[in-house]
Design an enzyme around this catalytic site. Structure first.
Site, PDB file in Angstrom:
ATOM      1  N   SER A   1      39.249  34.784  31.923  1.00 27.51           N
ATOM      2  CA  SER A   1      39.047  34.300  33.283  1.00 27.51           C
ATOM      3  C   SER A   1      37.691  33.645  33.470  1.00 27.51           C
ATOM      4  O   SER A   1      37.366  33.183  34.562  1.00 27.51           O
ATOM      5  CB  SER A   1      39.190  35.463  34.270  1.00 27.51           C
ATOM      6  OG  SER A   1      38.333  36.531  33.922  1.00 27.51           O
ATOM      7  N   GLU A  51      45.897  28.382  35.429  1.00 21.54           N
ATOM      8  CA  GLU A  51      44.871  27.402  35.083  1.00 21.54           C
ATOM      9  C   GLU A  51      44.980  27.047  33.602  1.00 21.54           C
ATOM     10  O   GLU A  51      45.077  27.943  32.763  1.00 21.54           O
ATOM     11  CB  GLU A  51      43.472  27.967  35.353  1.00 21.54           C
ATOM     12  CG  GLU A  51      43.117  28.101  36.821  1.00 21.54           C
ATOM     13  CD  GLU A  51      41.720  28.658  37.030  1.00 21.54           C
ATOM     14  OE1 GLU A  51      41.032  28.164  37.939  1.00 21.54           O
ATOM     15  OE2 GLU A  51      41.318  29.592  36.302  1.00 21.54           O
ATOM     16  N   ASN A  91      38.059  31.582  39.821  1.00 27.41           N
ATOM     17  CA  ASN A  91      37.013  32.605  39.827  1.00 27.41           C
ATOM     18  C   ASN A  91      35.635  32.046  40.137  1.00 27.41           C
ATOM     19  O   ASN A  91      34.758  32.790  40.591  1.00 27.41           O
ATOM     20  CB  ASN A  91      37.012  33.363  38.501  1.00 27.41           C
ATOM     21  CG  ASN A  91      38.164  34.343  38.421  1.00 27.41           C
ATOM     22  OD1 ASN A  91      38.595  34.887  39.435  1.00 27.41           O
ATOM     23  ND2 ASN A  91      38.682  34.565  37.227  1.00 27.41           N
TER      24      ASN A  91
END
Length: 292
Positions: A120, A153, A191
């Protein structure tokens, strides 16, 4: 690039079992890898439970559930991934752990297979460089919980070739997910925006601007967020939140990304959120109770 029909997933935790779930439901053969039989048993139980909930809600049929479970093969050895077309790593958000996994994987994986990381926040370019196939390495970052969240993503490293990107894009589409393409910058898109907001909410608590309930209620009722930021932090895992903020702080060298000292303190205490039963809320009773 050959079509992706068989995938491997390294890690049977929350993200890994979610990816295995949606891939198997989409008709792909899945090899689910973890370091112990107990972890694999727990991961398979979670998949079965989540599929059963989908049956109860008439999202899928009982036949769909049985077929999906039949497509998943658990394995405790990295050798079990040798003939996969794509292997997705979902290990803990620590670069040294991921590098070790990729080193072991490259020794057994067929040469034309694609390797992906579900990281992430960590640089895809840097992770790819430790493998024997940086041109066939890509970031495929699923959102949590995987069966419910529509977005994935895709992040290319500097060496990722077009064939790998197109194969990854086709794979995500086959799962019924939508793609957002991100450049390889710390924490990517979601994020990069979400975690500083959570970190700021923790600073708001740390500085006494509001208590846990007030902060979460303010964002749920005042901004129509489905979960308050502190509740969301507990759901994500406070250790994961801290890791991502550290990547942002170190990677962008900007003081606005400095992790809140209160977040650091909770992680040091082992209060990591839902997975440890304590974080900004205490989950050990019949309903969550704020810890501050």
């Amino acid at each position: 690039m050959a079509q992706i029909n068989k995938i491997g997933v390294i890690g049977s935790g929350q993200m890994g079992n979610g990816i295995a779930h949606v891939a198997a439901l989409a008709g792909l053969d899945v090899v689910l890898n973890d370091i112990s039989a107990d972890r694999l048993k727990s991961g398979m139980a979670t998949i079965n439970g989540n599929l059963s909930r989908q049956v109860a809600k008439h999202v899928i049929t009982e036949a769909d559930r049985n077929q999906a479970l039949g497509r998943i093969t658990p394995t405790e050895t990295i050798d079990g991934l040798a003939d996969c077309d794509l292997v997705i790593e979902t290990a803990t958000e620590k670069e040294e752990v991921k590098r070790k996994i990729f080193h072991e994987l490259c020794a057994v994986l067929k040469q034309d297979a694609v390797i992906a990381s579900n990281t992430s926040s960590i640089s895809i370019t840097r992770l790819a460089a430790c493998t024997d196939r940086p041109e066939r390495f890509i970031g495929i970052h699923f959102m949590n919980p995987v069966p419910l969240m529509e977005l994935v993503e895709l992040i290319r490293g500097i060496a990722t070739d077009d064939a790998t990107f197109e194969a990854a894009k086709e794979f995500v589409g086959r799962l019924g997910k939508q793609v957002a393409v991100s450049e390889d910058f710390p924490a990517f898109i979601v994020n990069r925006i979400l975690l500083p907001m959570i970190n700021e909410a923790i600073y708001t608590l740390y500085e006494g601007v509001g208590n846990v309930e007030a902060i979460d209620a303010a964002m749920k009722l005042g901004a129509h967020h489905p979960m308050g930021p502190l509740e969301l932090a507990d759901f994500i895992g406070l250790d994961i939140c801290l890791s991502i903020m550290q990547v942002l702080h170190e990677g962008l060298a900007d003081s606005k990304y400095r992790p809140c000292p209160l977040l650091v303190k909770y992680v040091e205490a082992g209060w990591l959120g839902r997975k440890t039963q304590r974080g900004f809320y205490d989950y050990r009773g019949p309903k969550p109770v704020p810890t501050r």
